[in-house]
Design an enzyme around this catalytic site. Structure first.
Site, PDB file in Angstrom:
ATOM      1  N   ASP A 171       4.067 -10.510  -1.316  1.00 43.93           N
ATOM      2  CA  ASP A 171       3.896 -11.490  -0.959  1.00 43.93           C
ATOM      3  C   ASP A 171       2.938 -11.080  -1.635  1.00 43.93           C
ATOM      4  O   ASP A 171       1.407 -11.693  -1.065  1.00 43.93           O
ATOM      5  CB  ASP A 171       3.813 -11.468   0.384  1.00 43.93           C
ATOM      6  CG  ASP A 171       4.898 -11.877   1.114  1.00 43.93           C
ATOM      7  OD1 ASP A 171       5.340 -12.791   0.864  1.00 43.93           O
ATOM      8  OD2 ASP A 171       4.807 -11.620   2.528  1.00 43.93           O
ATOM      9  N   ARG A 172       2.647 -10.705  -2.642  1.00 48.28           N
ATOM     10  CA  ARG A 172       1.522  -9.654  -3.474  1.00 48.28           C
ATOM     11  C   ARG A 172       0.285  -9.106  -3.020  1.00 48.28           C
ATOM     12  O   ARG A 172      -0.769  -8.853  -3.057  1.00 48.28           O
ATOM     13  CB  ARG A 172       0.842 -11.520  -4.070  1.00 48.28           C
ATOM     14  CG  ARG A 172       1.858 -11.993  -4.792  1.00 48.28           C
ATOM     15  CD  ARG A 172       0.347 -12.835  -5.929  1.00 48.28           C
ATOM     16  NE  ARG A 172      -0.562 -12.469  -6.532  1.00 48.28           N
ATOM     17  CZ  ARG A 172      -1.133 -11.449  -7.628  1.00 48.28           C
ATOM     18  NH1 ARG A 172       0.271 -11.694  -8.074  1.00 48.28           N
ATOM     19  NH2 ARG A 172      -1.956 -11.404  -8.399  1.00 48.28           N
ATOM     20  N   LEU A 173       0.505  -8.126  -1.903  1.00 48.85           N
ATOM     21  CA  LEU A 173       0.217  -7.645  -0.768  1.00 48.85           C
ATOM     22  C   LEU A 173       0.743  -6.319  -1.485  1.00 48.85           C
ATOM     23  O   LEU A 173       0.808  -5.142  -1.156  1.00 48.85           O
ATOM     24  CB  LEU A 173       0.420  -7.583   0.619  1.00 48.85           C
ATOM     25  CG  LEU A 173      -0.944  -6.662   1.501  1.00 48.85           C
ATOM     26  CD1 LEU A 173      -1.558  -7.138   1.069  1.00 48.85           C
ATOM     27  CD2 LEU A 173       0.212  -7.142   2.910  1.00 48.85           C
ATOM     28  N   HIS A 174      -0.253  -5.767  -3.192  1.00 44.87           N
ATOM     29  CA  HIS A 174       0.176  -4.814  -3.709  1.00 44.87           C
ATOM     30  C   HIS A 174      -0.531  -3.984  -2.788  1.00 44.87           C
ATOM     31  O   HIS A 174      -1.856  -4.050  -2.528  1.00 44.87           O
ATOM     32  CB  HIS A 174      -0.274  -4.658  -4.985  1.00 44.87           C
ATOM     33  CG  HIS A 174       0.748  -5.886  -5.340  1.00 44.87           C
ATOM     34  ND1 HIS A 174       1.410  -6.081  -5.465  1.00 44.87           N
ATOM     35  CD2 HIS A 174       0.140  -6.936  -6.180  1.00 44.87           C
ATOM     36  CE1 HIS A 174       2.406  -7.347  -5.959  1.00 44.87           C
ATOM     37  NE2 HIS A 174       1.283  -8.418  -6.879  1.00 44.87           N
TER      38      HIS A 174
END
Length: 193
Positions: A171-174
């Site tokens: 979820d683009r929570l890099h």
């Protein structure tokens, strides 16, 4: 799996070495090199890493090429490694390696690569491929199987000021961690993705 600060080595060069050794891609040594002209016009290209550690990140090229001319005028650059779900960005100043180091590396290169480097004036316009092939044949005829390293071919070392480690997250929570040189020490901080 999320990346936590406790998962990282306090030494950015050791962290790089760990990720580099773990990279499962065809060319883990392939890196994008970004340079800029003195007036800030950027350019980027892929080069190969030939050495790394606290002293810096080493690559070799024709010093009269576009990248060589840009580094001579503006000795700052950035590197980017991309290994599937990980990236490492490195920024710093660039210095030339010694002629002895360039000679040592030159001798390890395959003969064809050495002949091509002598024959080619990287980034210069040429009439066609056949002309290049004829130049390589001419160089081999003149120099045989042991062409000397041309003076225009050498190495560079990027001395890092900043290293940033990025790992893909759902979820683009890099996860992003930046190491920045502060005097003789390194400050590490987590960045928002």
């Amino acid at each position: 799996m999320p990346l936590h600060e406790r998962d990282l080595d306090p030494d950015p060069f050791q962290q790089f070495a760990t990720w580099y050794a773990a990279a499962q891609v065809a060319y883990p040594d392939a890196m994008a090199l970004a340079t800029a002209t003195p007036d800030g016009r950027p350019s980027a290209r892929m080069v190969l890493l030939k050495g790394h550690g606290p002293a810096g990140f080493v690559f070799y090229t024709d010093t009269e090429s576009r990248k060589g001319r840009e580094l001579a005028a503006n000795p700052h650059a950035a590197l980017l490694f991309h290994w599937d779900e990980r990236q490492v960005r490195i920024e710093g100043r660039v210095e030339t390696v010694t002629a002895a180091a360039a000679d040592d590396y030159w001798r390890t290169r395959p003969l064809g690569s050495r002949l091509s480097a002598v024959a080619s004036r990287q980034s210069q316009s040429v009439p066609n491929r056949r002309w290049l092939e004829e130049e390589v044949a001419r160089v081999r005829g003149e120099h045989g199987d042991d062409p000397a390293r041309p003076a225009r071919w050498g190495g560079y070392r990027l001395v890092a000021d900043v290293l940033e480690f990025w790992q893909h997250g759902e979820d683009r929570l890099h996860d992003r961690f930046r190491y920045e040189r502060v005097g003789d020490a390194w400050r590490r901080q987590r960045l928002s993705p």
